[in-house]
Write an enzyme that holds these catalytic residues in place. Structure first.
Site, PDB file in Angstrom:
ATOM      1  N   PHE A 145      -6.108   7.629  10.984  1.00  0.00           N
ATOM      2  CA  PHE A 145      -7.492   7.391  10.560  1.00  0.00           C
ATOM      3  C   PHE A 145      -8.261   6.771  11.714  1.00  0.00           C
ATOM      4  O   PHE A 145      -7.941   5.674  12.172  1.00  0.00           O
ATOM      5  CB  PHE A 145      -7.599   6.476   9.334  1.00  0.00           C
ATOM      6  CG  PHE A 145      -9.038   6.310   8.906  1.00  0.00           C
ATOM      7  CD1 PHE A 145      -9.643   7.235   8.075  1.00  0.00           C
ATOM      8  CD2 PHE A 145      -9.814   5.266   9.398  1.00  0.00           C
ATOM      9  CE1 PHE A 145     -10.991   7.118   7.719  1.00  0.00           C
ATOM     10  CE2 PHE A 145     -11.166   5.139   9.044  1.00  0.00           C
ATOM     11  CZ  PHE A 145     -11.744   6.068   8.205  1.00  0.00           C
ATOM     12  N   ASP A 233      -6.340   2.414  19.323  1.00  0.00           N
ATOM     13  CA  ASP A 233      -7.388   2.128  18.339  1.00  0.00           C
ATOM     14  C   ASP A 233      -6.954   0.883  17.559  1.00  0.00           C
ATOM     15  O   ASP A 233      -6.153   0.970  16.628  1.00  0.00           O
ATOM     16  CB  ASP A 233      -7.581   3.332  17.409  1.00  0.00           C
ATOM     17  CG  ASP A 233      -8.653   3.077  16.338  1.00  0.00           C
ATOM     18  OD1 ASP A 233      -9.066   1.905  16.175  1.00  0.00           O
ATOM     19  OD2 ASP A 233      -9.053   4.044  15.657  1.00  0.00           O
ATOM     20  N   LYS A 274     -14.732  -3.628  13.624  1.00  0.00           N
ATOM     21  CA  LYS A 274     -14.494  -4.463  12.445  1.00  0.00           C
ATOM     22  C   LYS A 274     -14.592  -5.969  12.720  1.00  0.00           C
ATOM     23  O   LYS A 274     -15.693  -6.493  12.828  1.00  0.00           O
ATOM     24  CB  LYS A 274     -13.161  -4.074  11.801  1.00  0.00           C
ATOM     25  CG  LYS A 274     -13.216  -2.643  11.240  1.00  0.00           C
ATOM     26  CD  LYS A 274     -12.173  -2.327  10.206  1.00  0.00           C
ATOM     27  CE  LYS A 274     -12.528  -1.025   9.494  1.00  0.00           C
ATOM     28  NZ  LYS A 274     -11.628   0.090   9.767  1.00  0.00           N
TER      29      LYS A 274
HETATM   30  C1  LIG Z   1     -12.157   1.467  10.115  1.00  0.00           C
HETATM   31  C2  LIG Z   1     -11.508   2.197  11.217  1.00  0.00           C
HETATM   32  C3  LIG Z   1     -12.242   3.072  12.043  1.00  0.00           C
HETATM   33  C4  LIG Z   1     -13.694   3.423  11.791  1.00  0.00           C
HETATM   34  O1  LIG Z   1     -14.530   2.326  11.809  1.00  0.00           O
HETATM   35  P1  LIG Z   1     -16.018   2.456  11.147  1.00  0.00           P
HETATM   36  O2  LIG Z   1     -16.682   1.175  11.532  1.00  0.00           O
HETATM   37  O3  LIG Z   1     -15.794   2.577   9.673  1.00  0.00           O
HETATM   38  O4  LIG Z   1     -16.642   3.655  11.721  1.00  0.00           O
HETATM   39  C5  LIG Z   1     -11.581   3.666  13.099  1.00  0.00           C
HETATM   40  N1  LIG Z   1     -10.282   3.435  13.344  1.00  0.00           N
HETATM   41  C6  LIG Z   1      -9.546   2.603  12.561  1.00  0.00           C
HETATM   42  C7  LIG Z   1      -8.120   2.366  12.895  1.00  0.00           C
HETATM   43  C8  LIG Z   1     -10.122   1.979  11.464  1.00  0.00           C
HETATM   44  O5  LIG Z   1      -9.394   1.199  10.683  1.00  0.00           O
END
Ligand SMILES: *Cc1c(COP(=O)(O)O)cnc(C)c1O
Length: 428
Positions: A145, A233, A274
């Site tokens: 994700f 990520d 985040k």
């Molecule tokens: C939440 C998340 C995203 C996307 O972030 P948004 O601010 O919702 O666009 C990308 N990668 C990971 C691992 C995430 O948990």
């Protein structure tokens, strides 16, 4: 009483009537938050065990963040990057020193930062690795994700995230998460065209999947060997969540200034979002060294809100709180206690529960039922009734991720709520 209950119904119906139905929330309407607690419109108090998908690591409405946000908002909020501002430079210096990279590129949402990393990676592939034009590949993992843009969902394996949004962006190959042999094979076959490897150090949305012990280290070594950028990520796993500043820090529990610690696996590109703003404001960032970041030149990338003074002031404060309050260490210590208690629960209720997994305060309870079953959803409804908010992911998995400011006493109270709920829960 009737009127009190109708309060929640009123807001839920407004959303149903006037909002797009792209989420399926628990039927709880929140109006206030403080630390690990949130309150609904009827005045009921809950522990927040989702923390807005790990954006609120610092706890709801942290007074230092509220102060940083409101003071900066009253002074200067947005200039665009057509001009300099006096918050961006200090923020970039602070964050690059903390995470140990030469440069930072500021964006707003997580998905934007992932897109940015992909663009940097591809450009680096053409300009530095000499991959023939339009032939660059990026390897990703199954069940990933990384956000919701067309390019990102192009390499998703989730049919809901992907279906009917084509045509998809080409240039991505996928391996099973945690499979070093598959990664090696893929590199041996396509290595010359591969510019990067994009990976979550722990897969959050997939259900808190922790990869096999040596996967990340071996993958990083293979990347070096094949001249491929290792892109971490850490939007969900970073900023203390997994029990260290970053999940790629491994077992190093210092407050971050340790990029050469023995368990640290250094990414070539680091993606944050985040909790970078403690839930106050969308702030994301891509970090890399000069040899990579220098492919980005004026006009090649940008964002109107990226690097705005409000975001920068909030992000510095959010990162300082993480260190001042030793939140990674707290996450590590309390995560162990939480998993021990959950493990005991799993052993006591094997018909309902299948297992617990995770790192730091990013954990998941696996429900002993099919992903299509409503068991996890029903359990979350019962947990909410008992004062704890969590949400199922992938049907039969419940993620537990409280703010990292939670105390030992509070987490033991939460384990009691979970145990009580599981004990009285009748499997439908
Ligand atoms: C939440 C998340 C995203 C996307 O972030 P948004 O601010 O919702 O666009 C990308 N990668 C990971 C691992 C995430 O948990």
């Amino acid at each position: 009483m009737q009127e009190v209950q109708n309060k929640a119904t009123y807001y839920i119906e407004l959303e149903n009537r006037h909002g797009a139905h792209n989420y399926h929330p628990l039927p709880v309407v929140l109006t206030k938050g403080e630390g690990v607690y949130v309150w609904d419109v009827n005045g009921k108090q809950y522990y927040d065990f989702l923390s807005a998908y790990s954006a609120v690591n610092q706890g709801h409405c942290h007074p230092r963040l509220v102060k940083a946000l409101s003071e900066q908002a009253a002074r200067l909020a947005l200039t665009s990057r057509a001009f300099h501002n006096d918050q961006l430079g200090p923020y970039e210096k602070y964050a690059t020193e903390l995470f140990g990279f030469d440069k930072l590129l500021p964006m707003n949402t997580g998905a934007e930062a992932v897109e940015t990393a992909i663009k940097i990676c591809r450009k680096w592939g053409y300009e530095k690795k000499q991959i023939p034009e339009d032939e660059a590949l990026i390897i990703v993992c199954g069940q990933n994700f990384h956000g919701r843009t067309v390019t990102i969902i192009s390499f998703s394996s989730d049919p809901d995230a992907k279906g009917h949004f084509g045509p998809y962006t080409p240039g991505f190959l996928s391996i099973p998460y945690g499979d070093t042999d598959a990664f090696r094979q893929m590199l041996e076959e396509h290595g010359k065209r591969v510019a990067g490897f994009l990976v979550e150090p722990i897969q959050g949305e997939a259900g808190v999947v922790v990869p096999p012990e040596n996967f990340l280290r071996e993958a990083a070594a293979l990347c070096r060997q094949h001249q491929v950028l290792f892109i971490a990520d850490e939007i969900q796993t970073g900023i203390g969540r997994s029990g260290s500043l970053l999940a790629v820090c491994g077992d190093c529990s210092c407050e971050g200034r340790c990029e050469r610690g023995p368990t640290y696996i250094r990414p070539d590109i680091l993606i944050l979002g985040k909790a970078l703003s403690g839930g106050m404001y969308p702030v994301s960032a891509v970090l890399a060294d000069d040899a990579i970041m220098e492919v980005i030149t004026p006009g090649t990338h940008g964002s109107t809100y990226g690097g705005n003074p409000l975001a920068c002031a909030v992000a510095v404060e959010a990162l300082e709180i993480i260190q001042d309050e030793k939140l990674p260490q707290n996450a590590r210590r309390l995560g162990k206690i939480f998993r021990e208690k959950m493990q005991a629960l799993v052993e006591a209720f094997p018909k309902l529960l299948k297992g617990v997994r995770g790192k730091g305060l990013l954990n998941a309870l696996l429900i002993n039922d099919t992903p299509e079953s409503s068991t996890a959803w029903q359990l979350c409804l019962a947990l909410a009734e008992n004062g704890l908010l969590a949400k199922p992911t992938h049907g039969n998995i419940i993620r537990f991720a409280p703010p990292l400011t939670i105390t030992e006493e509070q987490i033991i109270d939460c384990c009691r709520i979970i145990e009580q709920t599981v004990r009285t829960f009748e499997r439908p």
